[in-house]
Design a protein around this motif. Structure first.
Motif, mmCIF file in Angstrom:
data_model
loop_
_atom_site.group_PDB
_atom_site.id
_atom_site.type_symbol
_atom_site.label_atom_id
_atom_site.label_comp_id
_atom_site.label_asym_id
_atom_site.label_seq_id
_atom_site.Cartn_x
_atom_site.Cartn_y
_atom_site.Cartn_z
ATOM 1 N N VAL A 25 -20.618 -65.529 61.520
ATOM 2 C CA VAL A 25 -20.340 -64.232 60.899
ATOM 3 C C VAL A 25 -21.423 -63.888 59.885
ATOM 4 C CG1 VAL A 25 -18.740 -62.997 59.379
ATOM 5 C CG2 VAL A 25 -17.859 -64.308 61.318
ATOM 6 N N GLN A 26 -21.822 -64.858 59.068
ATOM 7 C CA GLN A 26 -22.872 -64.610 58.077
ATOM 8 C C GLN A 26 -24.185 -64.222 58.750
ATOM 9 O OE1 GLN A 26 -22.864 -68.239 55.818
ATOM 10 N NE2 GLN A 26 -21.295 -67.524 54.405
ATOM 11 N N MET A 27 -24.532 -64.911 59.852
ATOM 12 C CA MET A 27 -25.771 -64.591 60.566
ATOM 13 C C MET A 27 -25.711 -63.187 61.159
ATOM 14 S SD MET A 27 -26.643 -68.232 62.449
ATOM 15 C CE MET A 27 -27.470 -67.359 63.761
ATOM 16 N N VAL A 28 -24.570 -62.831 61.739
ATOM 17 C CA VAL A 28 -24.425 -61.501 62.346
ATOM 18 C C VAL A 28 -24.531 -60.419 61.279
ATOM 19 C CG1 VAL A 28 -22.780 -59.985 63.506
ATOM 20 C CG2 VAL A 28 -23.122 -62.308 64.343
ATOM 21 N N ILE A 29 -23.890 -60.637 60.145
ATOM 22 C CA ILE A 29 -23.957 -59.657 59.061
ATOM 23 C C ILE A 29 -25.385 -59.525 58.550
ATOM 24 C CG2 ILE A 29 -23.267 -59.219 56.659
ATOM 25 C CD1 ILE A 29 -20.526 -60.414 57.405
ATOM 26 N N LEU A 30 -26.067 -60.649 58.376
ATOM 27 C CA LEU A 30 -27.448 -60.623 57.902
ATOM 28 C C LEU A 30 -28.346 -59.852 58.866
ATOM 29 C CD1 LEU A 30 -29.535 -61.600 55.821
ATOM 30 C CD2 LEU A 30 -29.799 -63.658 57.192
ATOM 31 N N ARG A 31 -28.194 -60.121 60.154
ATOM 32 C CA ARG A 31 -29.001 -59.404 61.148
ATOM 33 C C ARG A 31 -28.699 -57.915 61.144
ATOM 34 N NH1 ARG A 31 -28.776 -63.514 66.329
ATOM 35 N NH2 ARG A 31 -30.077 -65.133 65.414
ATOM 36 N N ALA A 32 -27.437 -57.565 61.000
ATOM 37 C CA ALA A 32 -27.063 -56.148 60.972
ATOM 38 C C ALA A 32 -27.671 -55.454 59.759
ATOM 39 C CB ALA A 32 -25.545 -56.008 60.965
ATOM 40 N N VAL A 33 -27.626 -56.117 58.610
ATOM 41 C CA VAL A 33 -28.209 -55.543 57.394
ATOM 42 C C VAL A 33 -29.713 -55.368 57.559
ATOM 43 C CG1 VAL A 33 -28.699 -56.012 54.953
ATOM 44 C CG2 VAL A 33 -26.404 -56.359 55.858
ATOM 45 N N GLN A 34 -30.369 -56.373 58.137
ATOM 46 C CA GLN A 34 -31.819 -56.273 58.357
ATOM 47 C C GLN A 34 -32.144 -55.129 59.310
ATOM 48 O OE1 GLN A 34 -32.637 -60.239 59.704
ATOM 49 N NE2 GLN A 34 -33.157 -60.984 57.665
ATOM 50 N N GLN A 35 -31.341 -54.972 60.363
ATOM 51 C CA GLN A 35 -31.594 -53.919 61.336
ATOM 52 C C GLN A 35 -31.423 -52.537 60.700
ATOM 53 O OE1 GLN A 35 -29.329 -54.266 64.931
ATOM 54 N NE2 GLN A 35 -30.065 -52.339 65.757
ATOM 55 N N VAL A 36 -30.358 -52.371 59.920
ATOM 56 C CA VAL A 36 -30.139 -51.085 59.249
ATOM 57 C C VAL A 36 -31.279 -50.796 58.284
ATOM 58 C CG1 VAL A 36 -28.645 -49.891 57.585
ATOM 59 C CG2 VAL A 36 -27.640 -51.102 59.527
#
Length: 67
Positions: A25-36
Motif C-alpha cells: 500500500v505504501q509503495m502504491v501510494i508513493l507511486r501515485a503521488v509521484q505520478q500526480v
C-alpha cells in the motif's frame, strides 16, 4: 511458545501478510503521488510554454500593427 525448529504458527503468517500488505500500500501510494506530481509539472510546463508562445505572437502582431 514455539520450540526451536518448529514451523511458524498462523499468527506469525498473519503478521507477515499484514506487514507485506502495508508495504504494498505504501509503495502504491508513493507511486501515485509521484505520478500526480510529474503530471502536474508537465501540465505547468505546457501552460507556461503556451503562454510564452501567446506573448510572442502578441508582440509580433503588435509590431506589424505599428507599421
Amino acid at each position: 511458545c514455539h520450540l526451536a525448529g518448529e514451523k511458524p504458527g498462523p499468527e506469525q503468517d498473519e503478521v507477515r501478510l499484514q506487514n507485506a500488505s502495508k508495504q504494498i500500500v505504501q509503495m502504491v501510494i508513493l507511486r501515485a503521488v509521484q505520478q500526480v506530481s510529474q503530471e502536474s509539472q508537465q501540465k505547468e510546463r505546457r501552460t507556461h510554454g503556451s503562454v510564452s508562445l501567446q506573448l510572442e505572437r502578441g508582440k509580433l502582431t503588435k509590431k506589424h500593427e505599428k507599421k
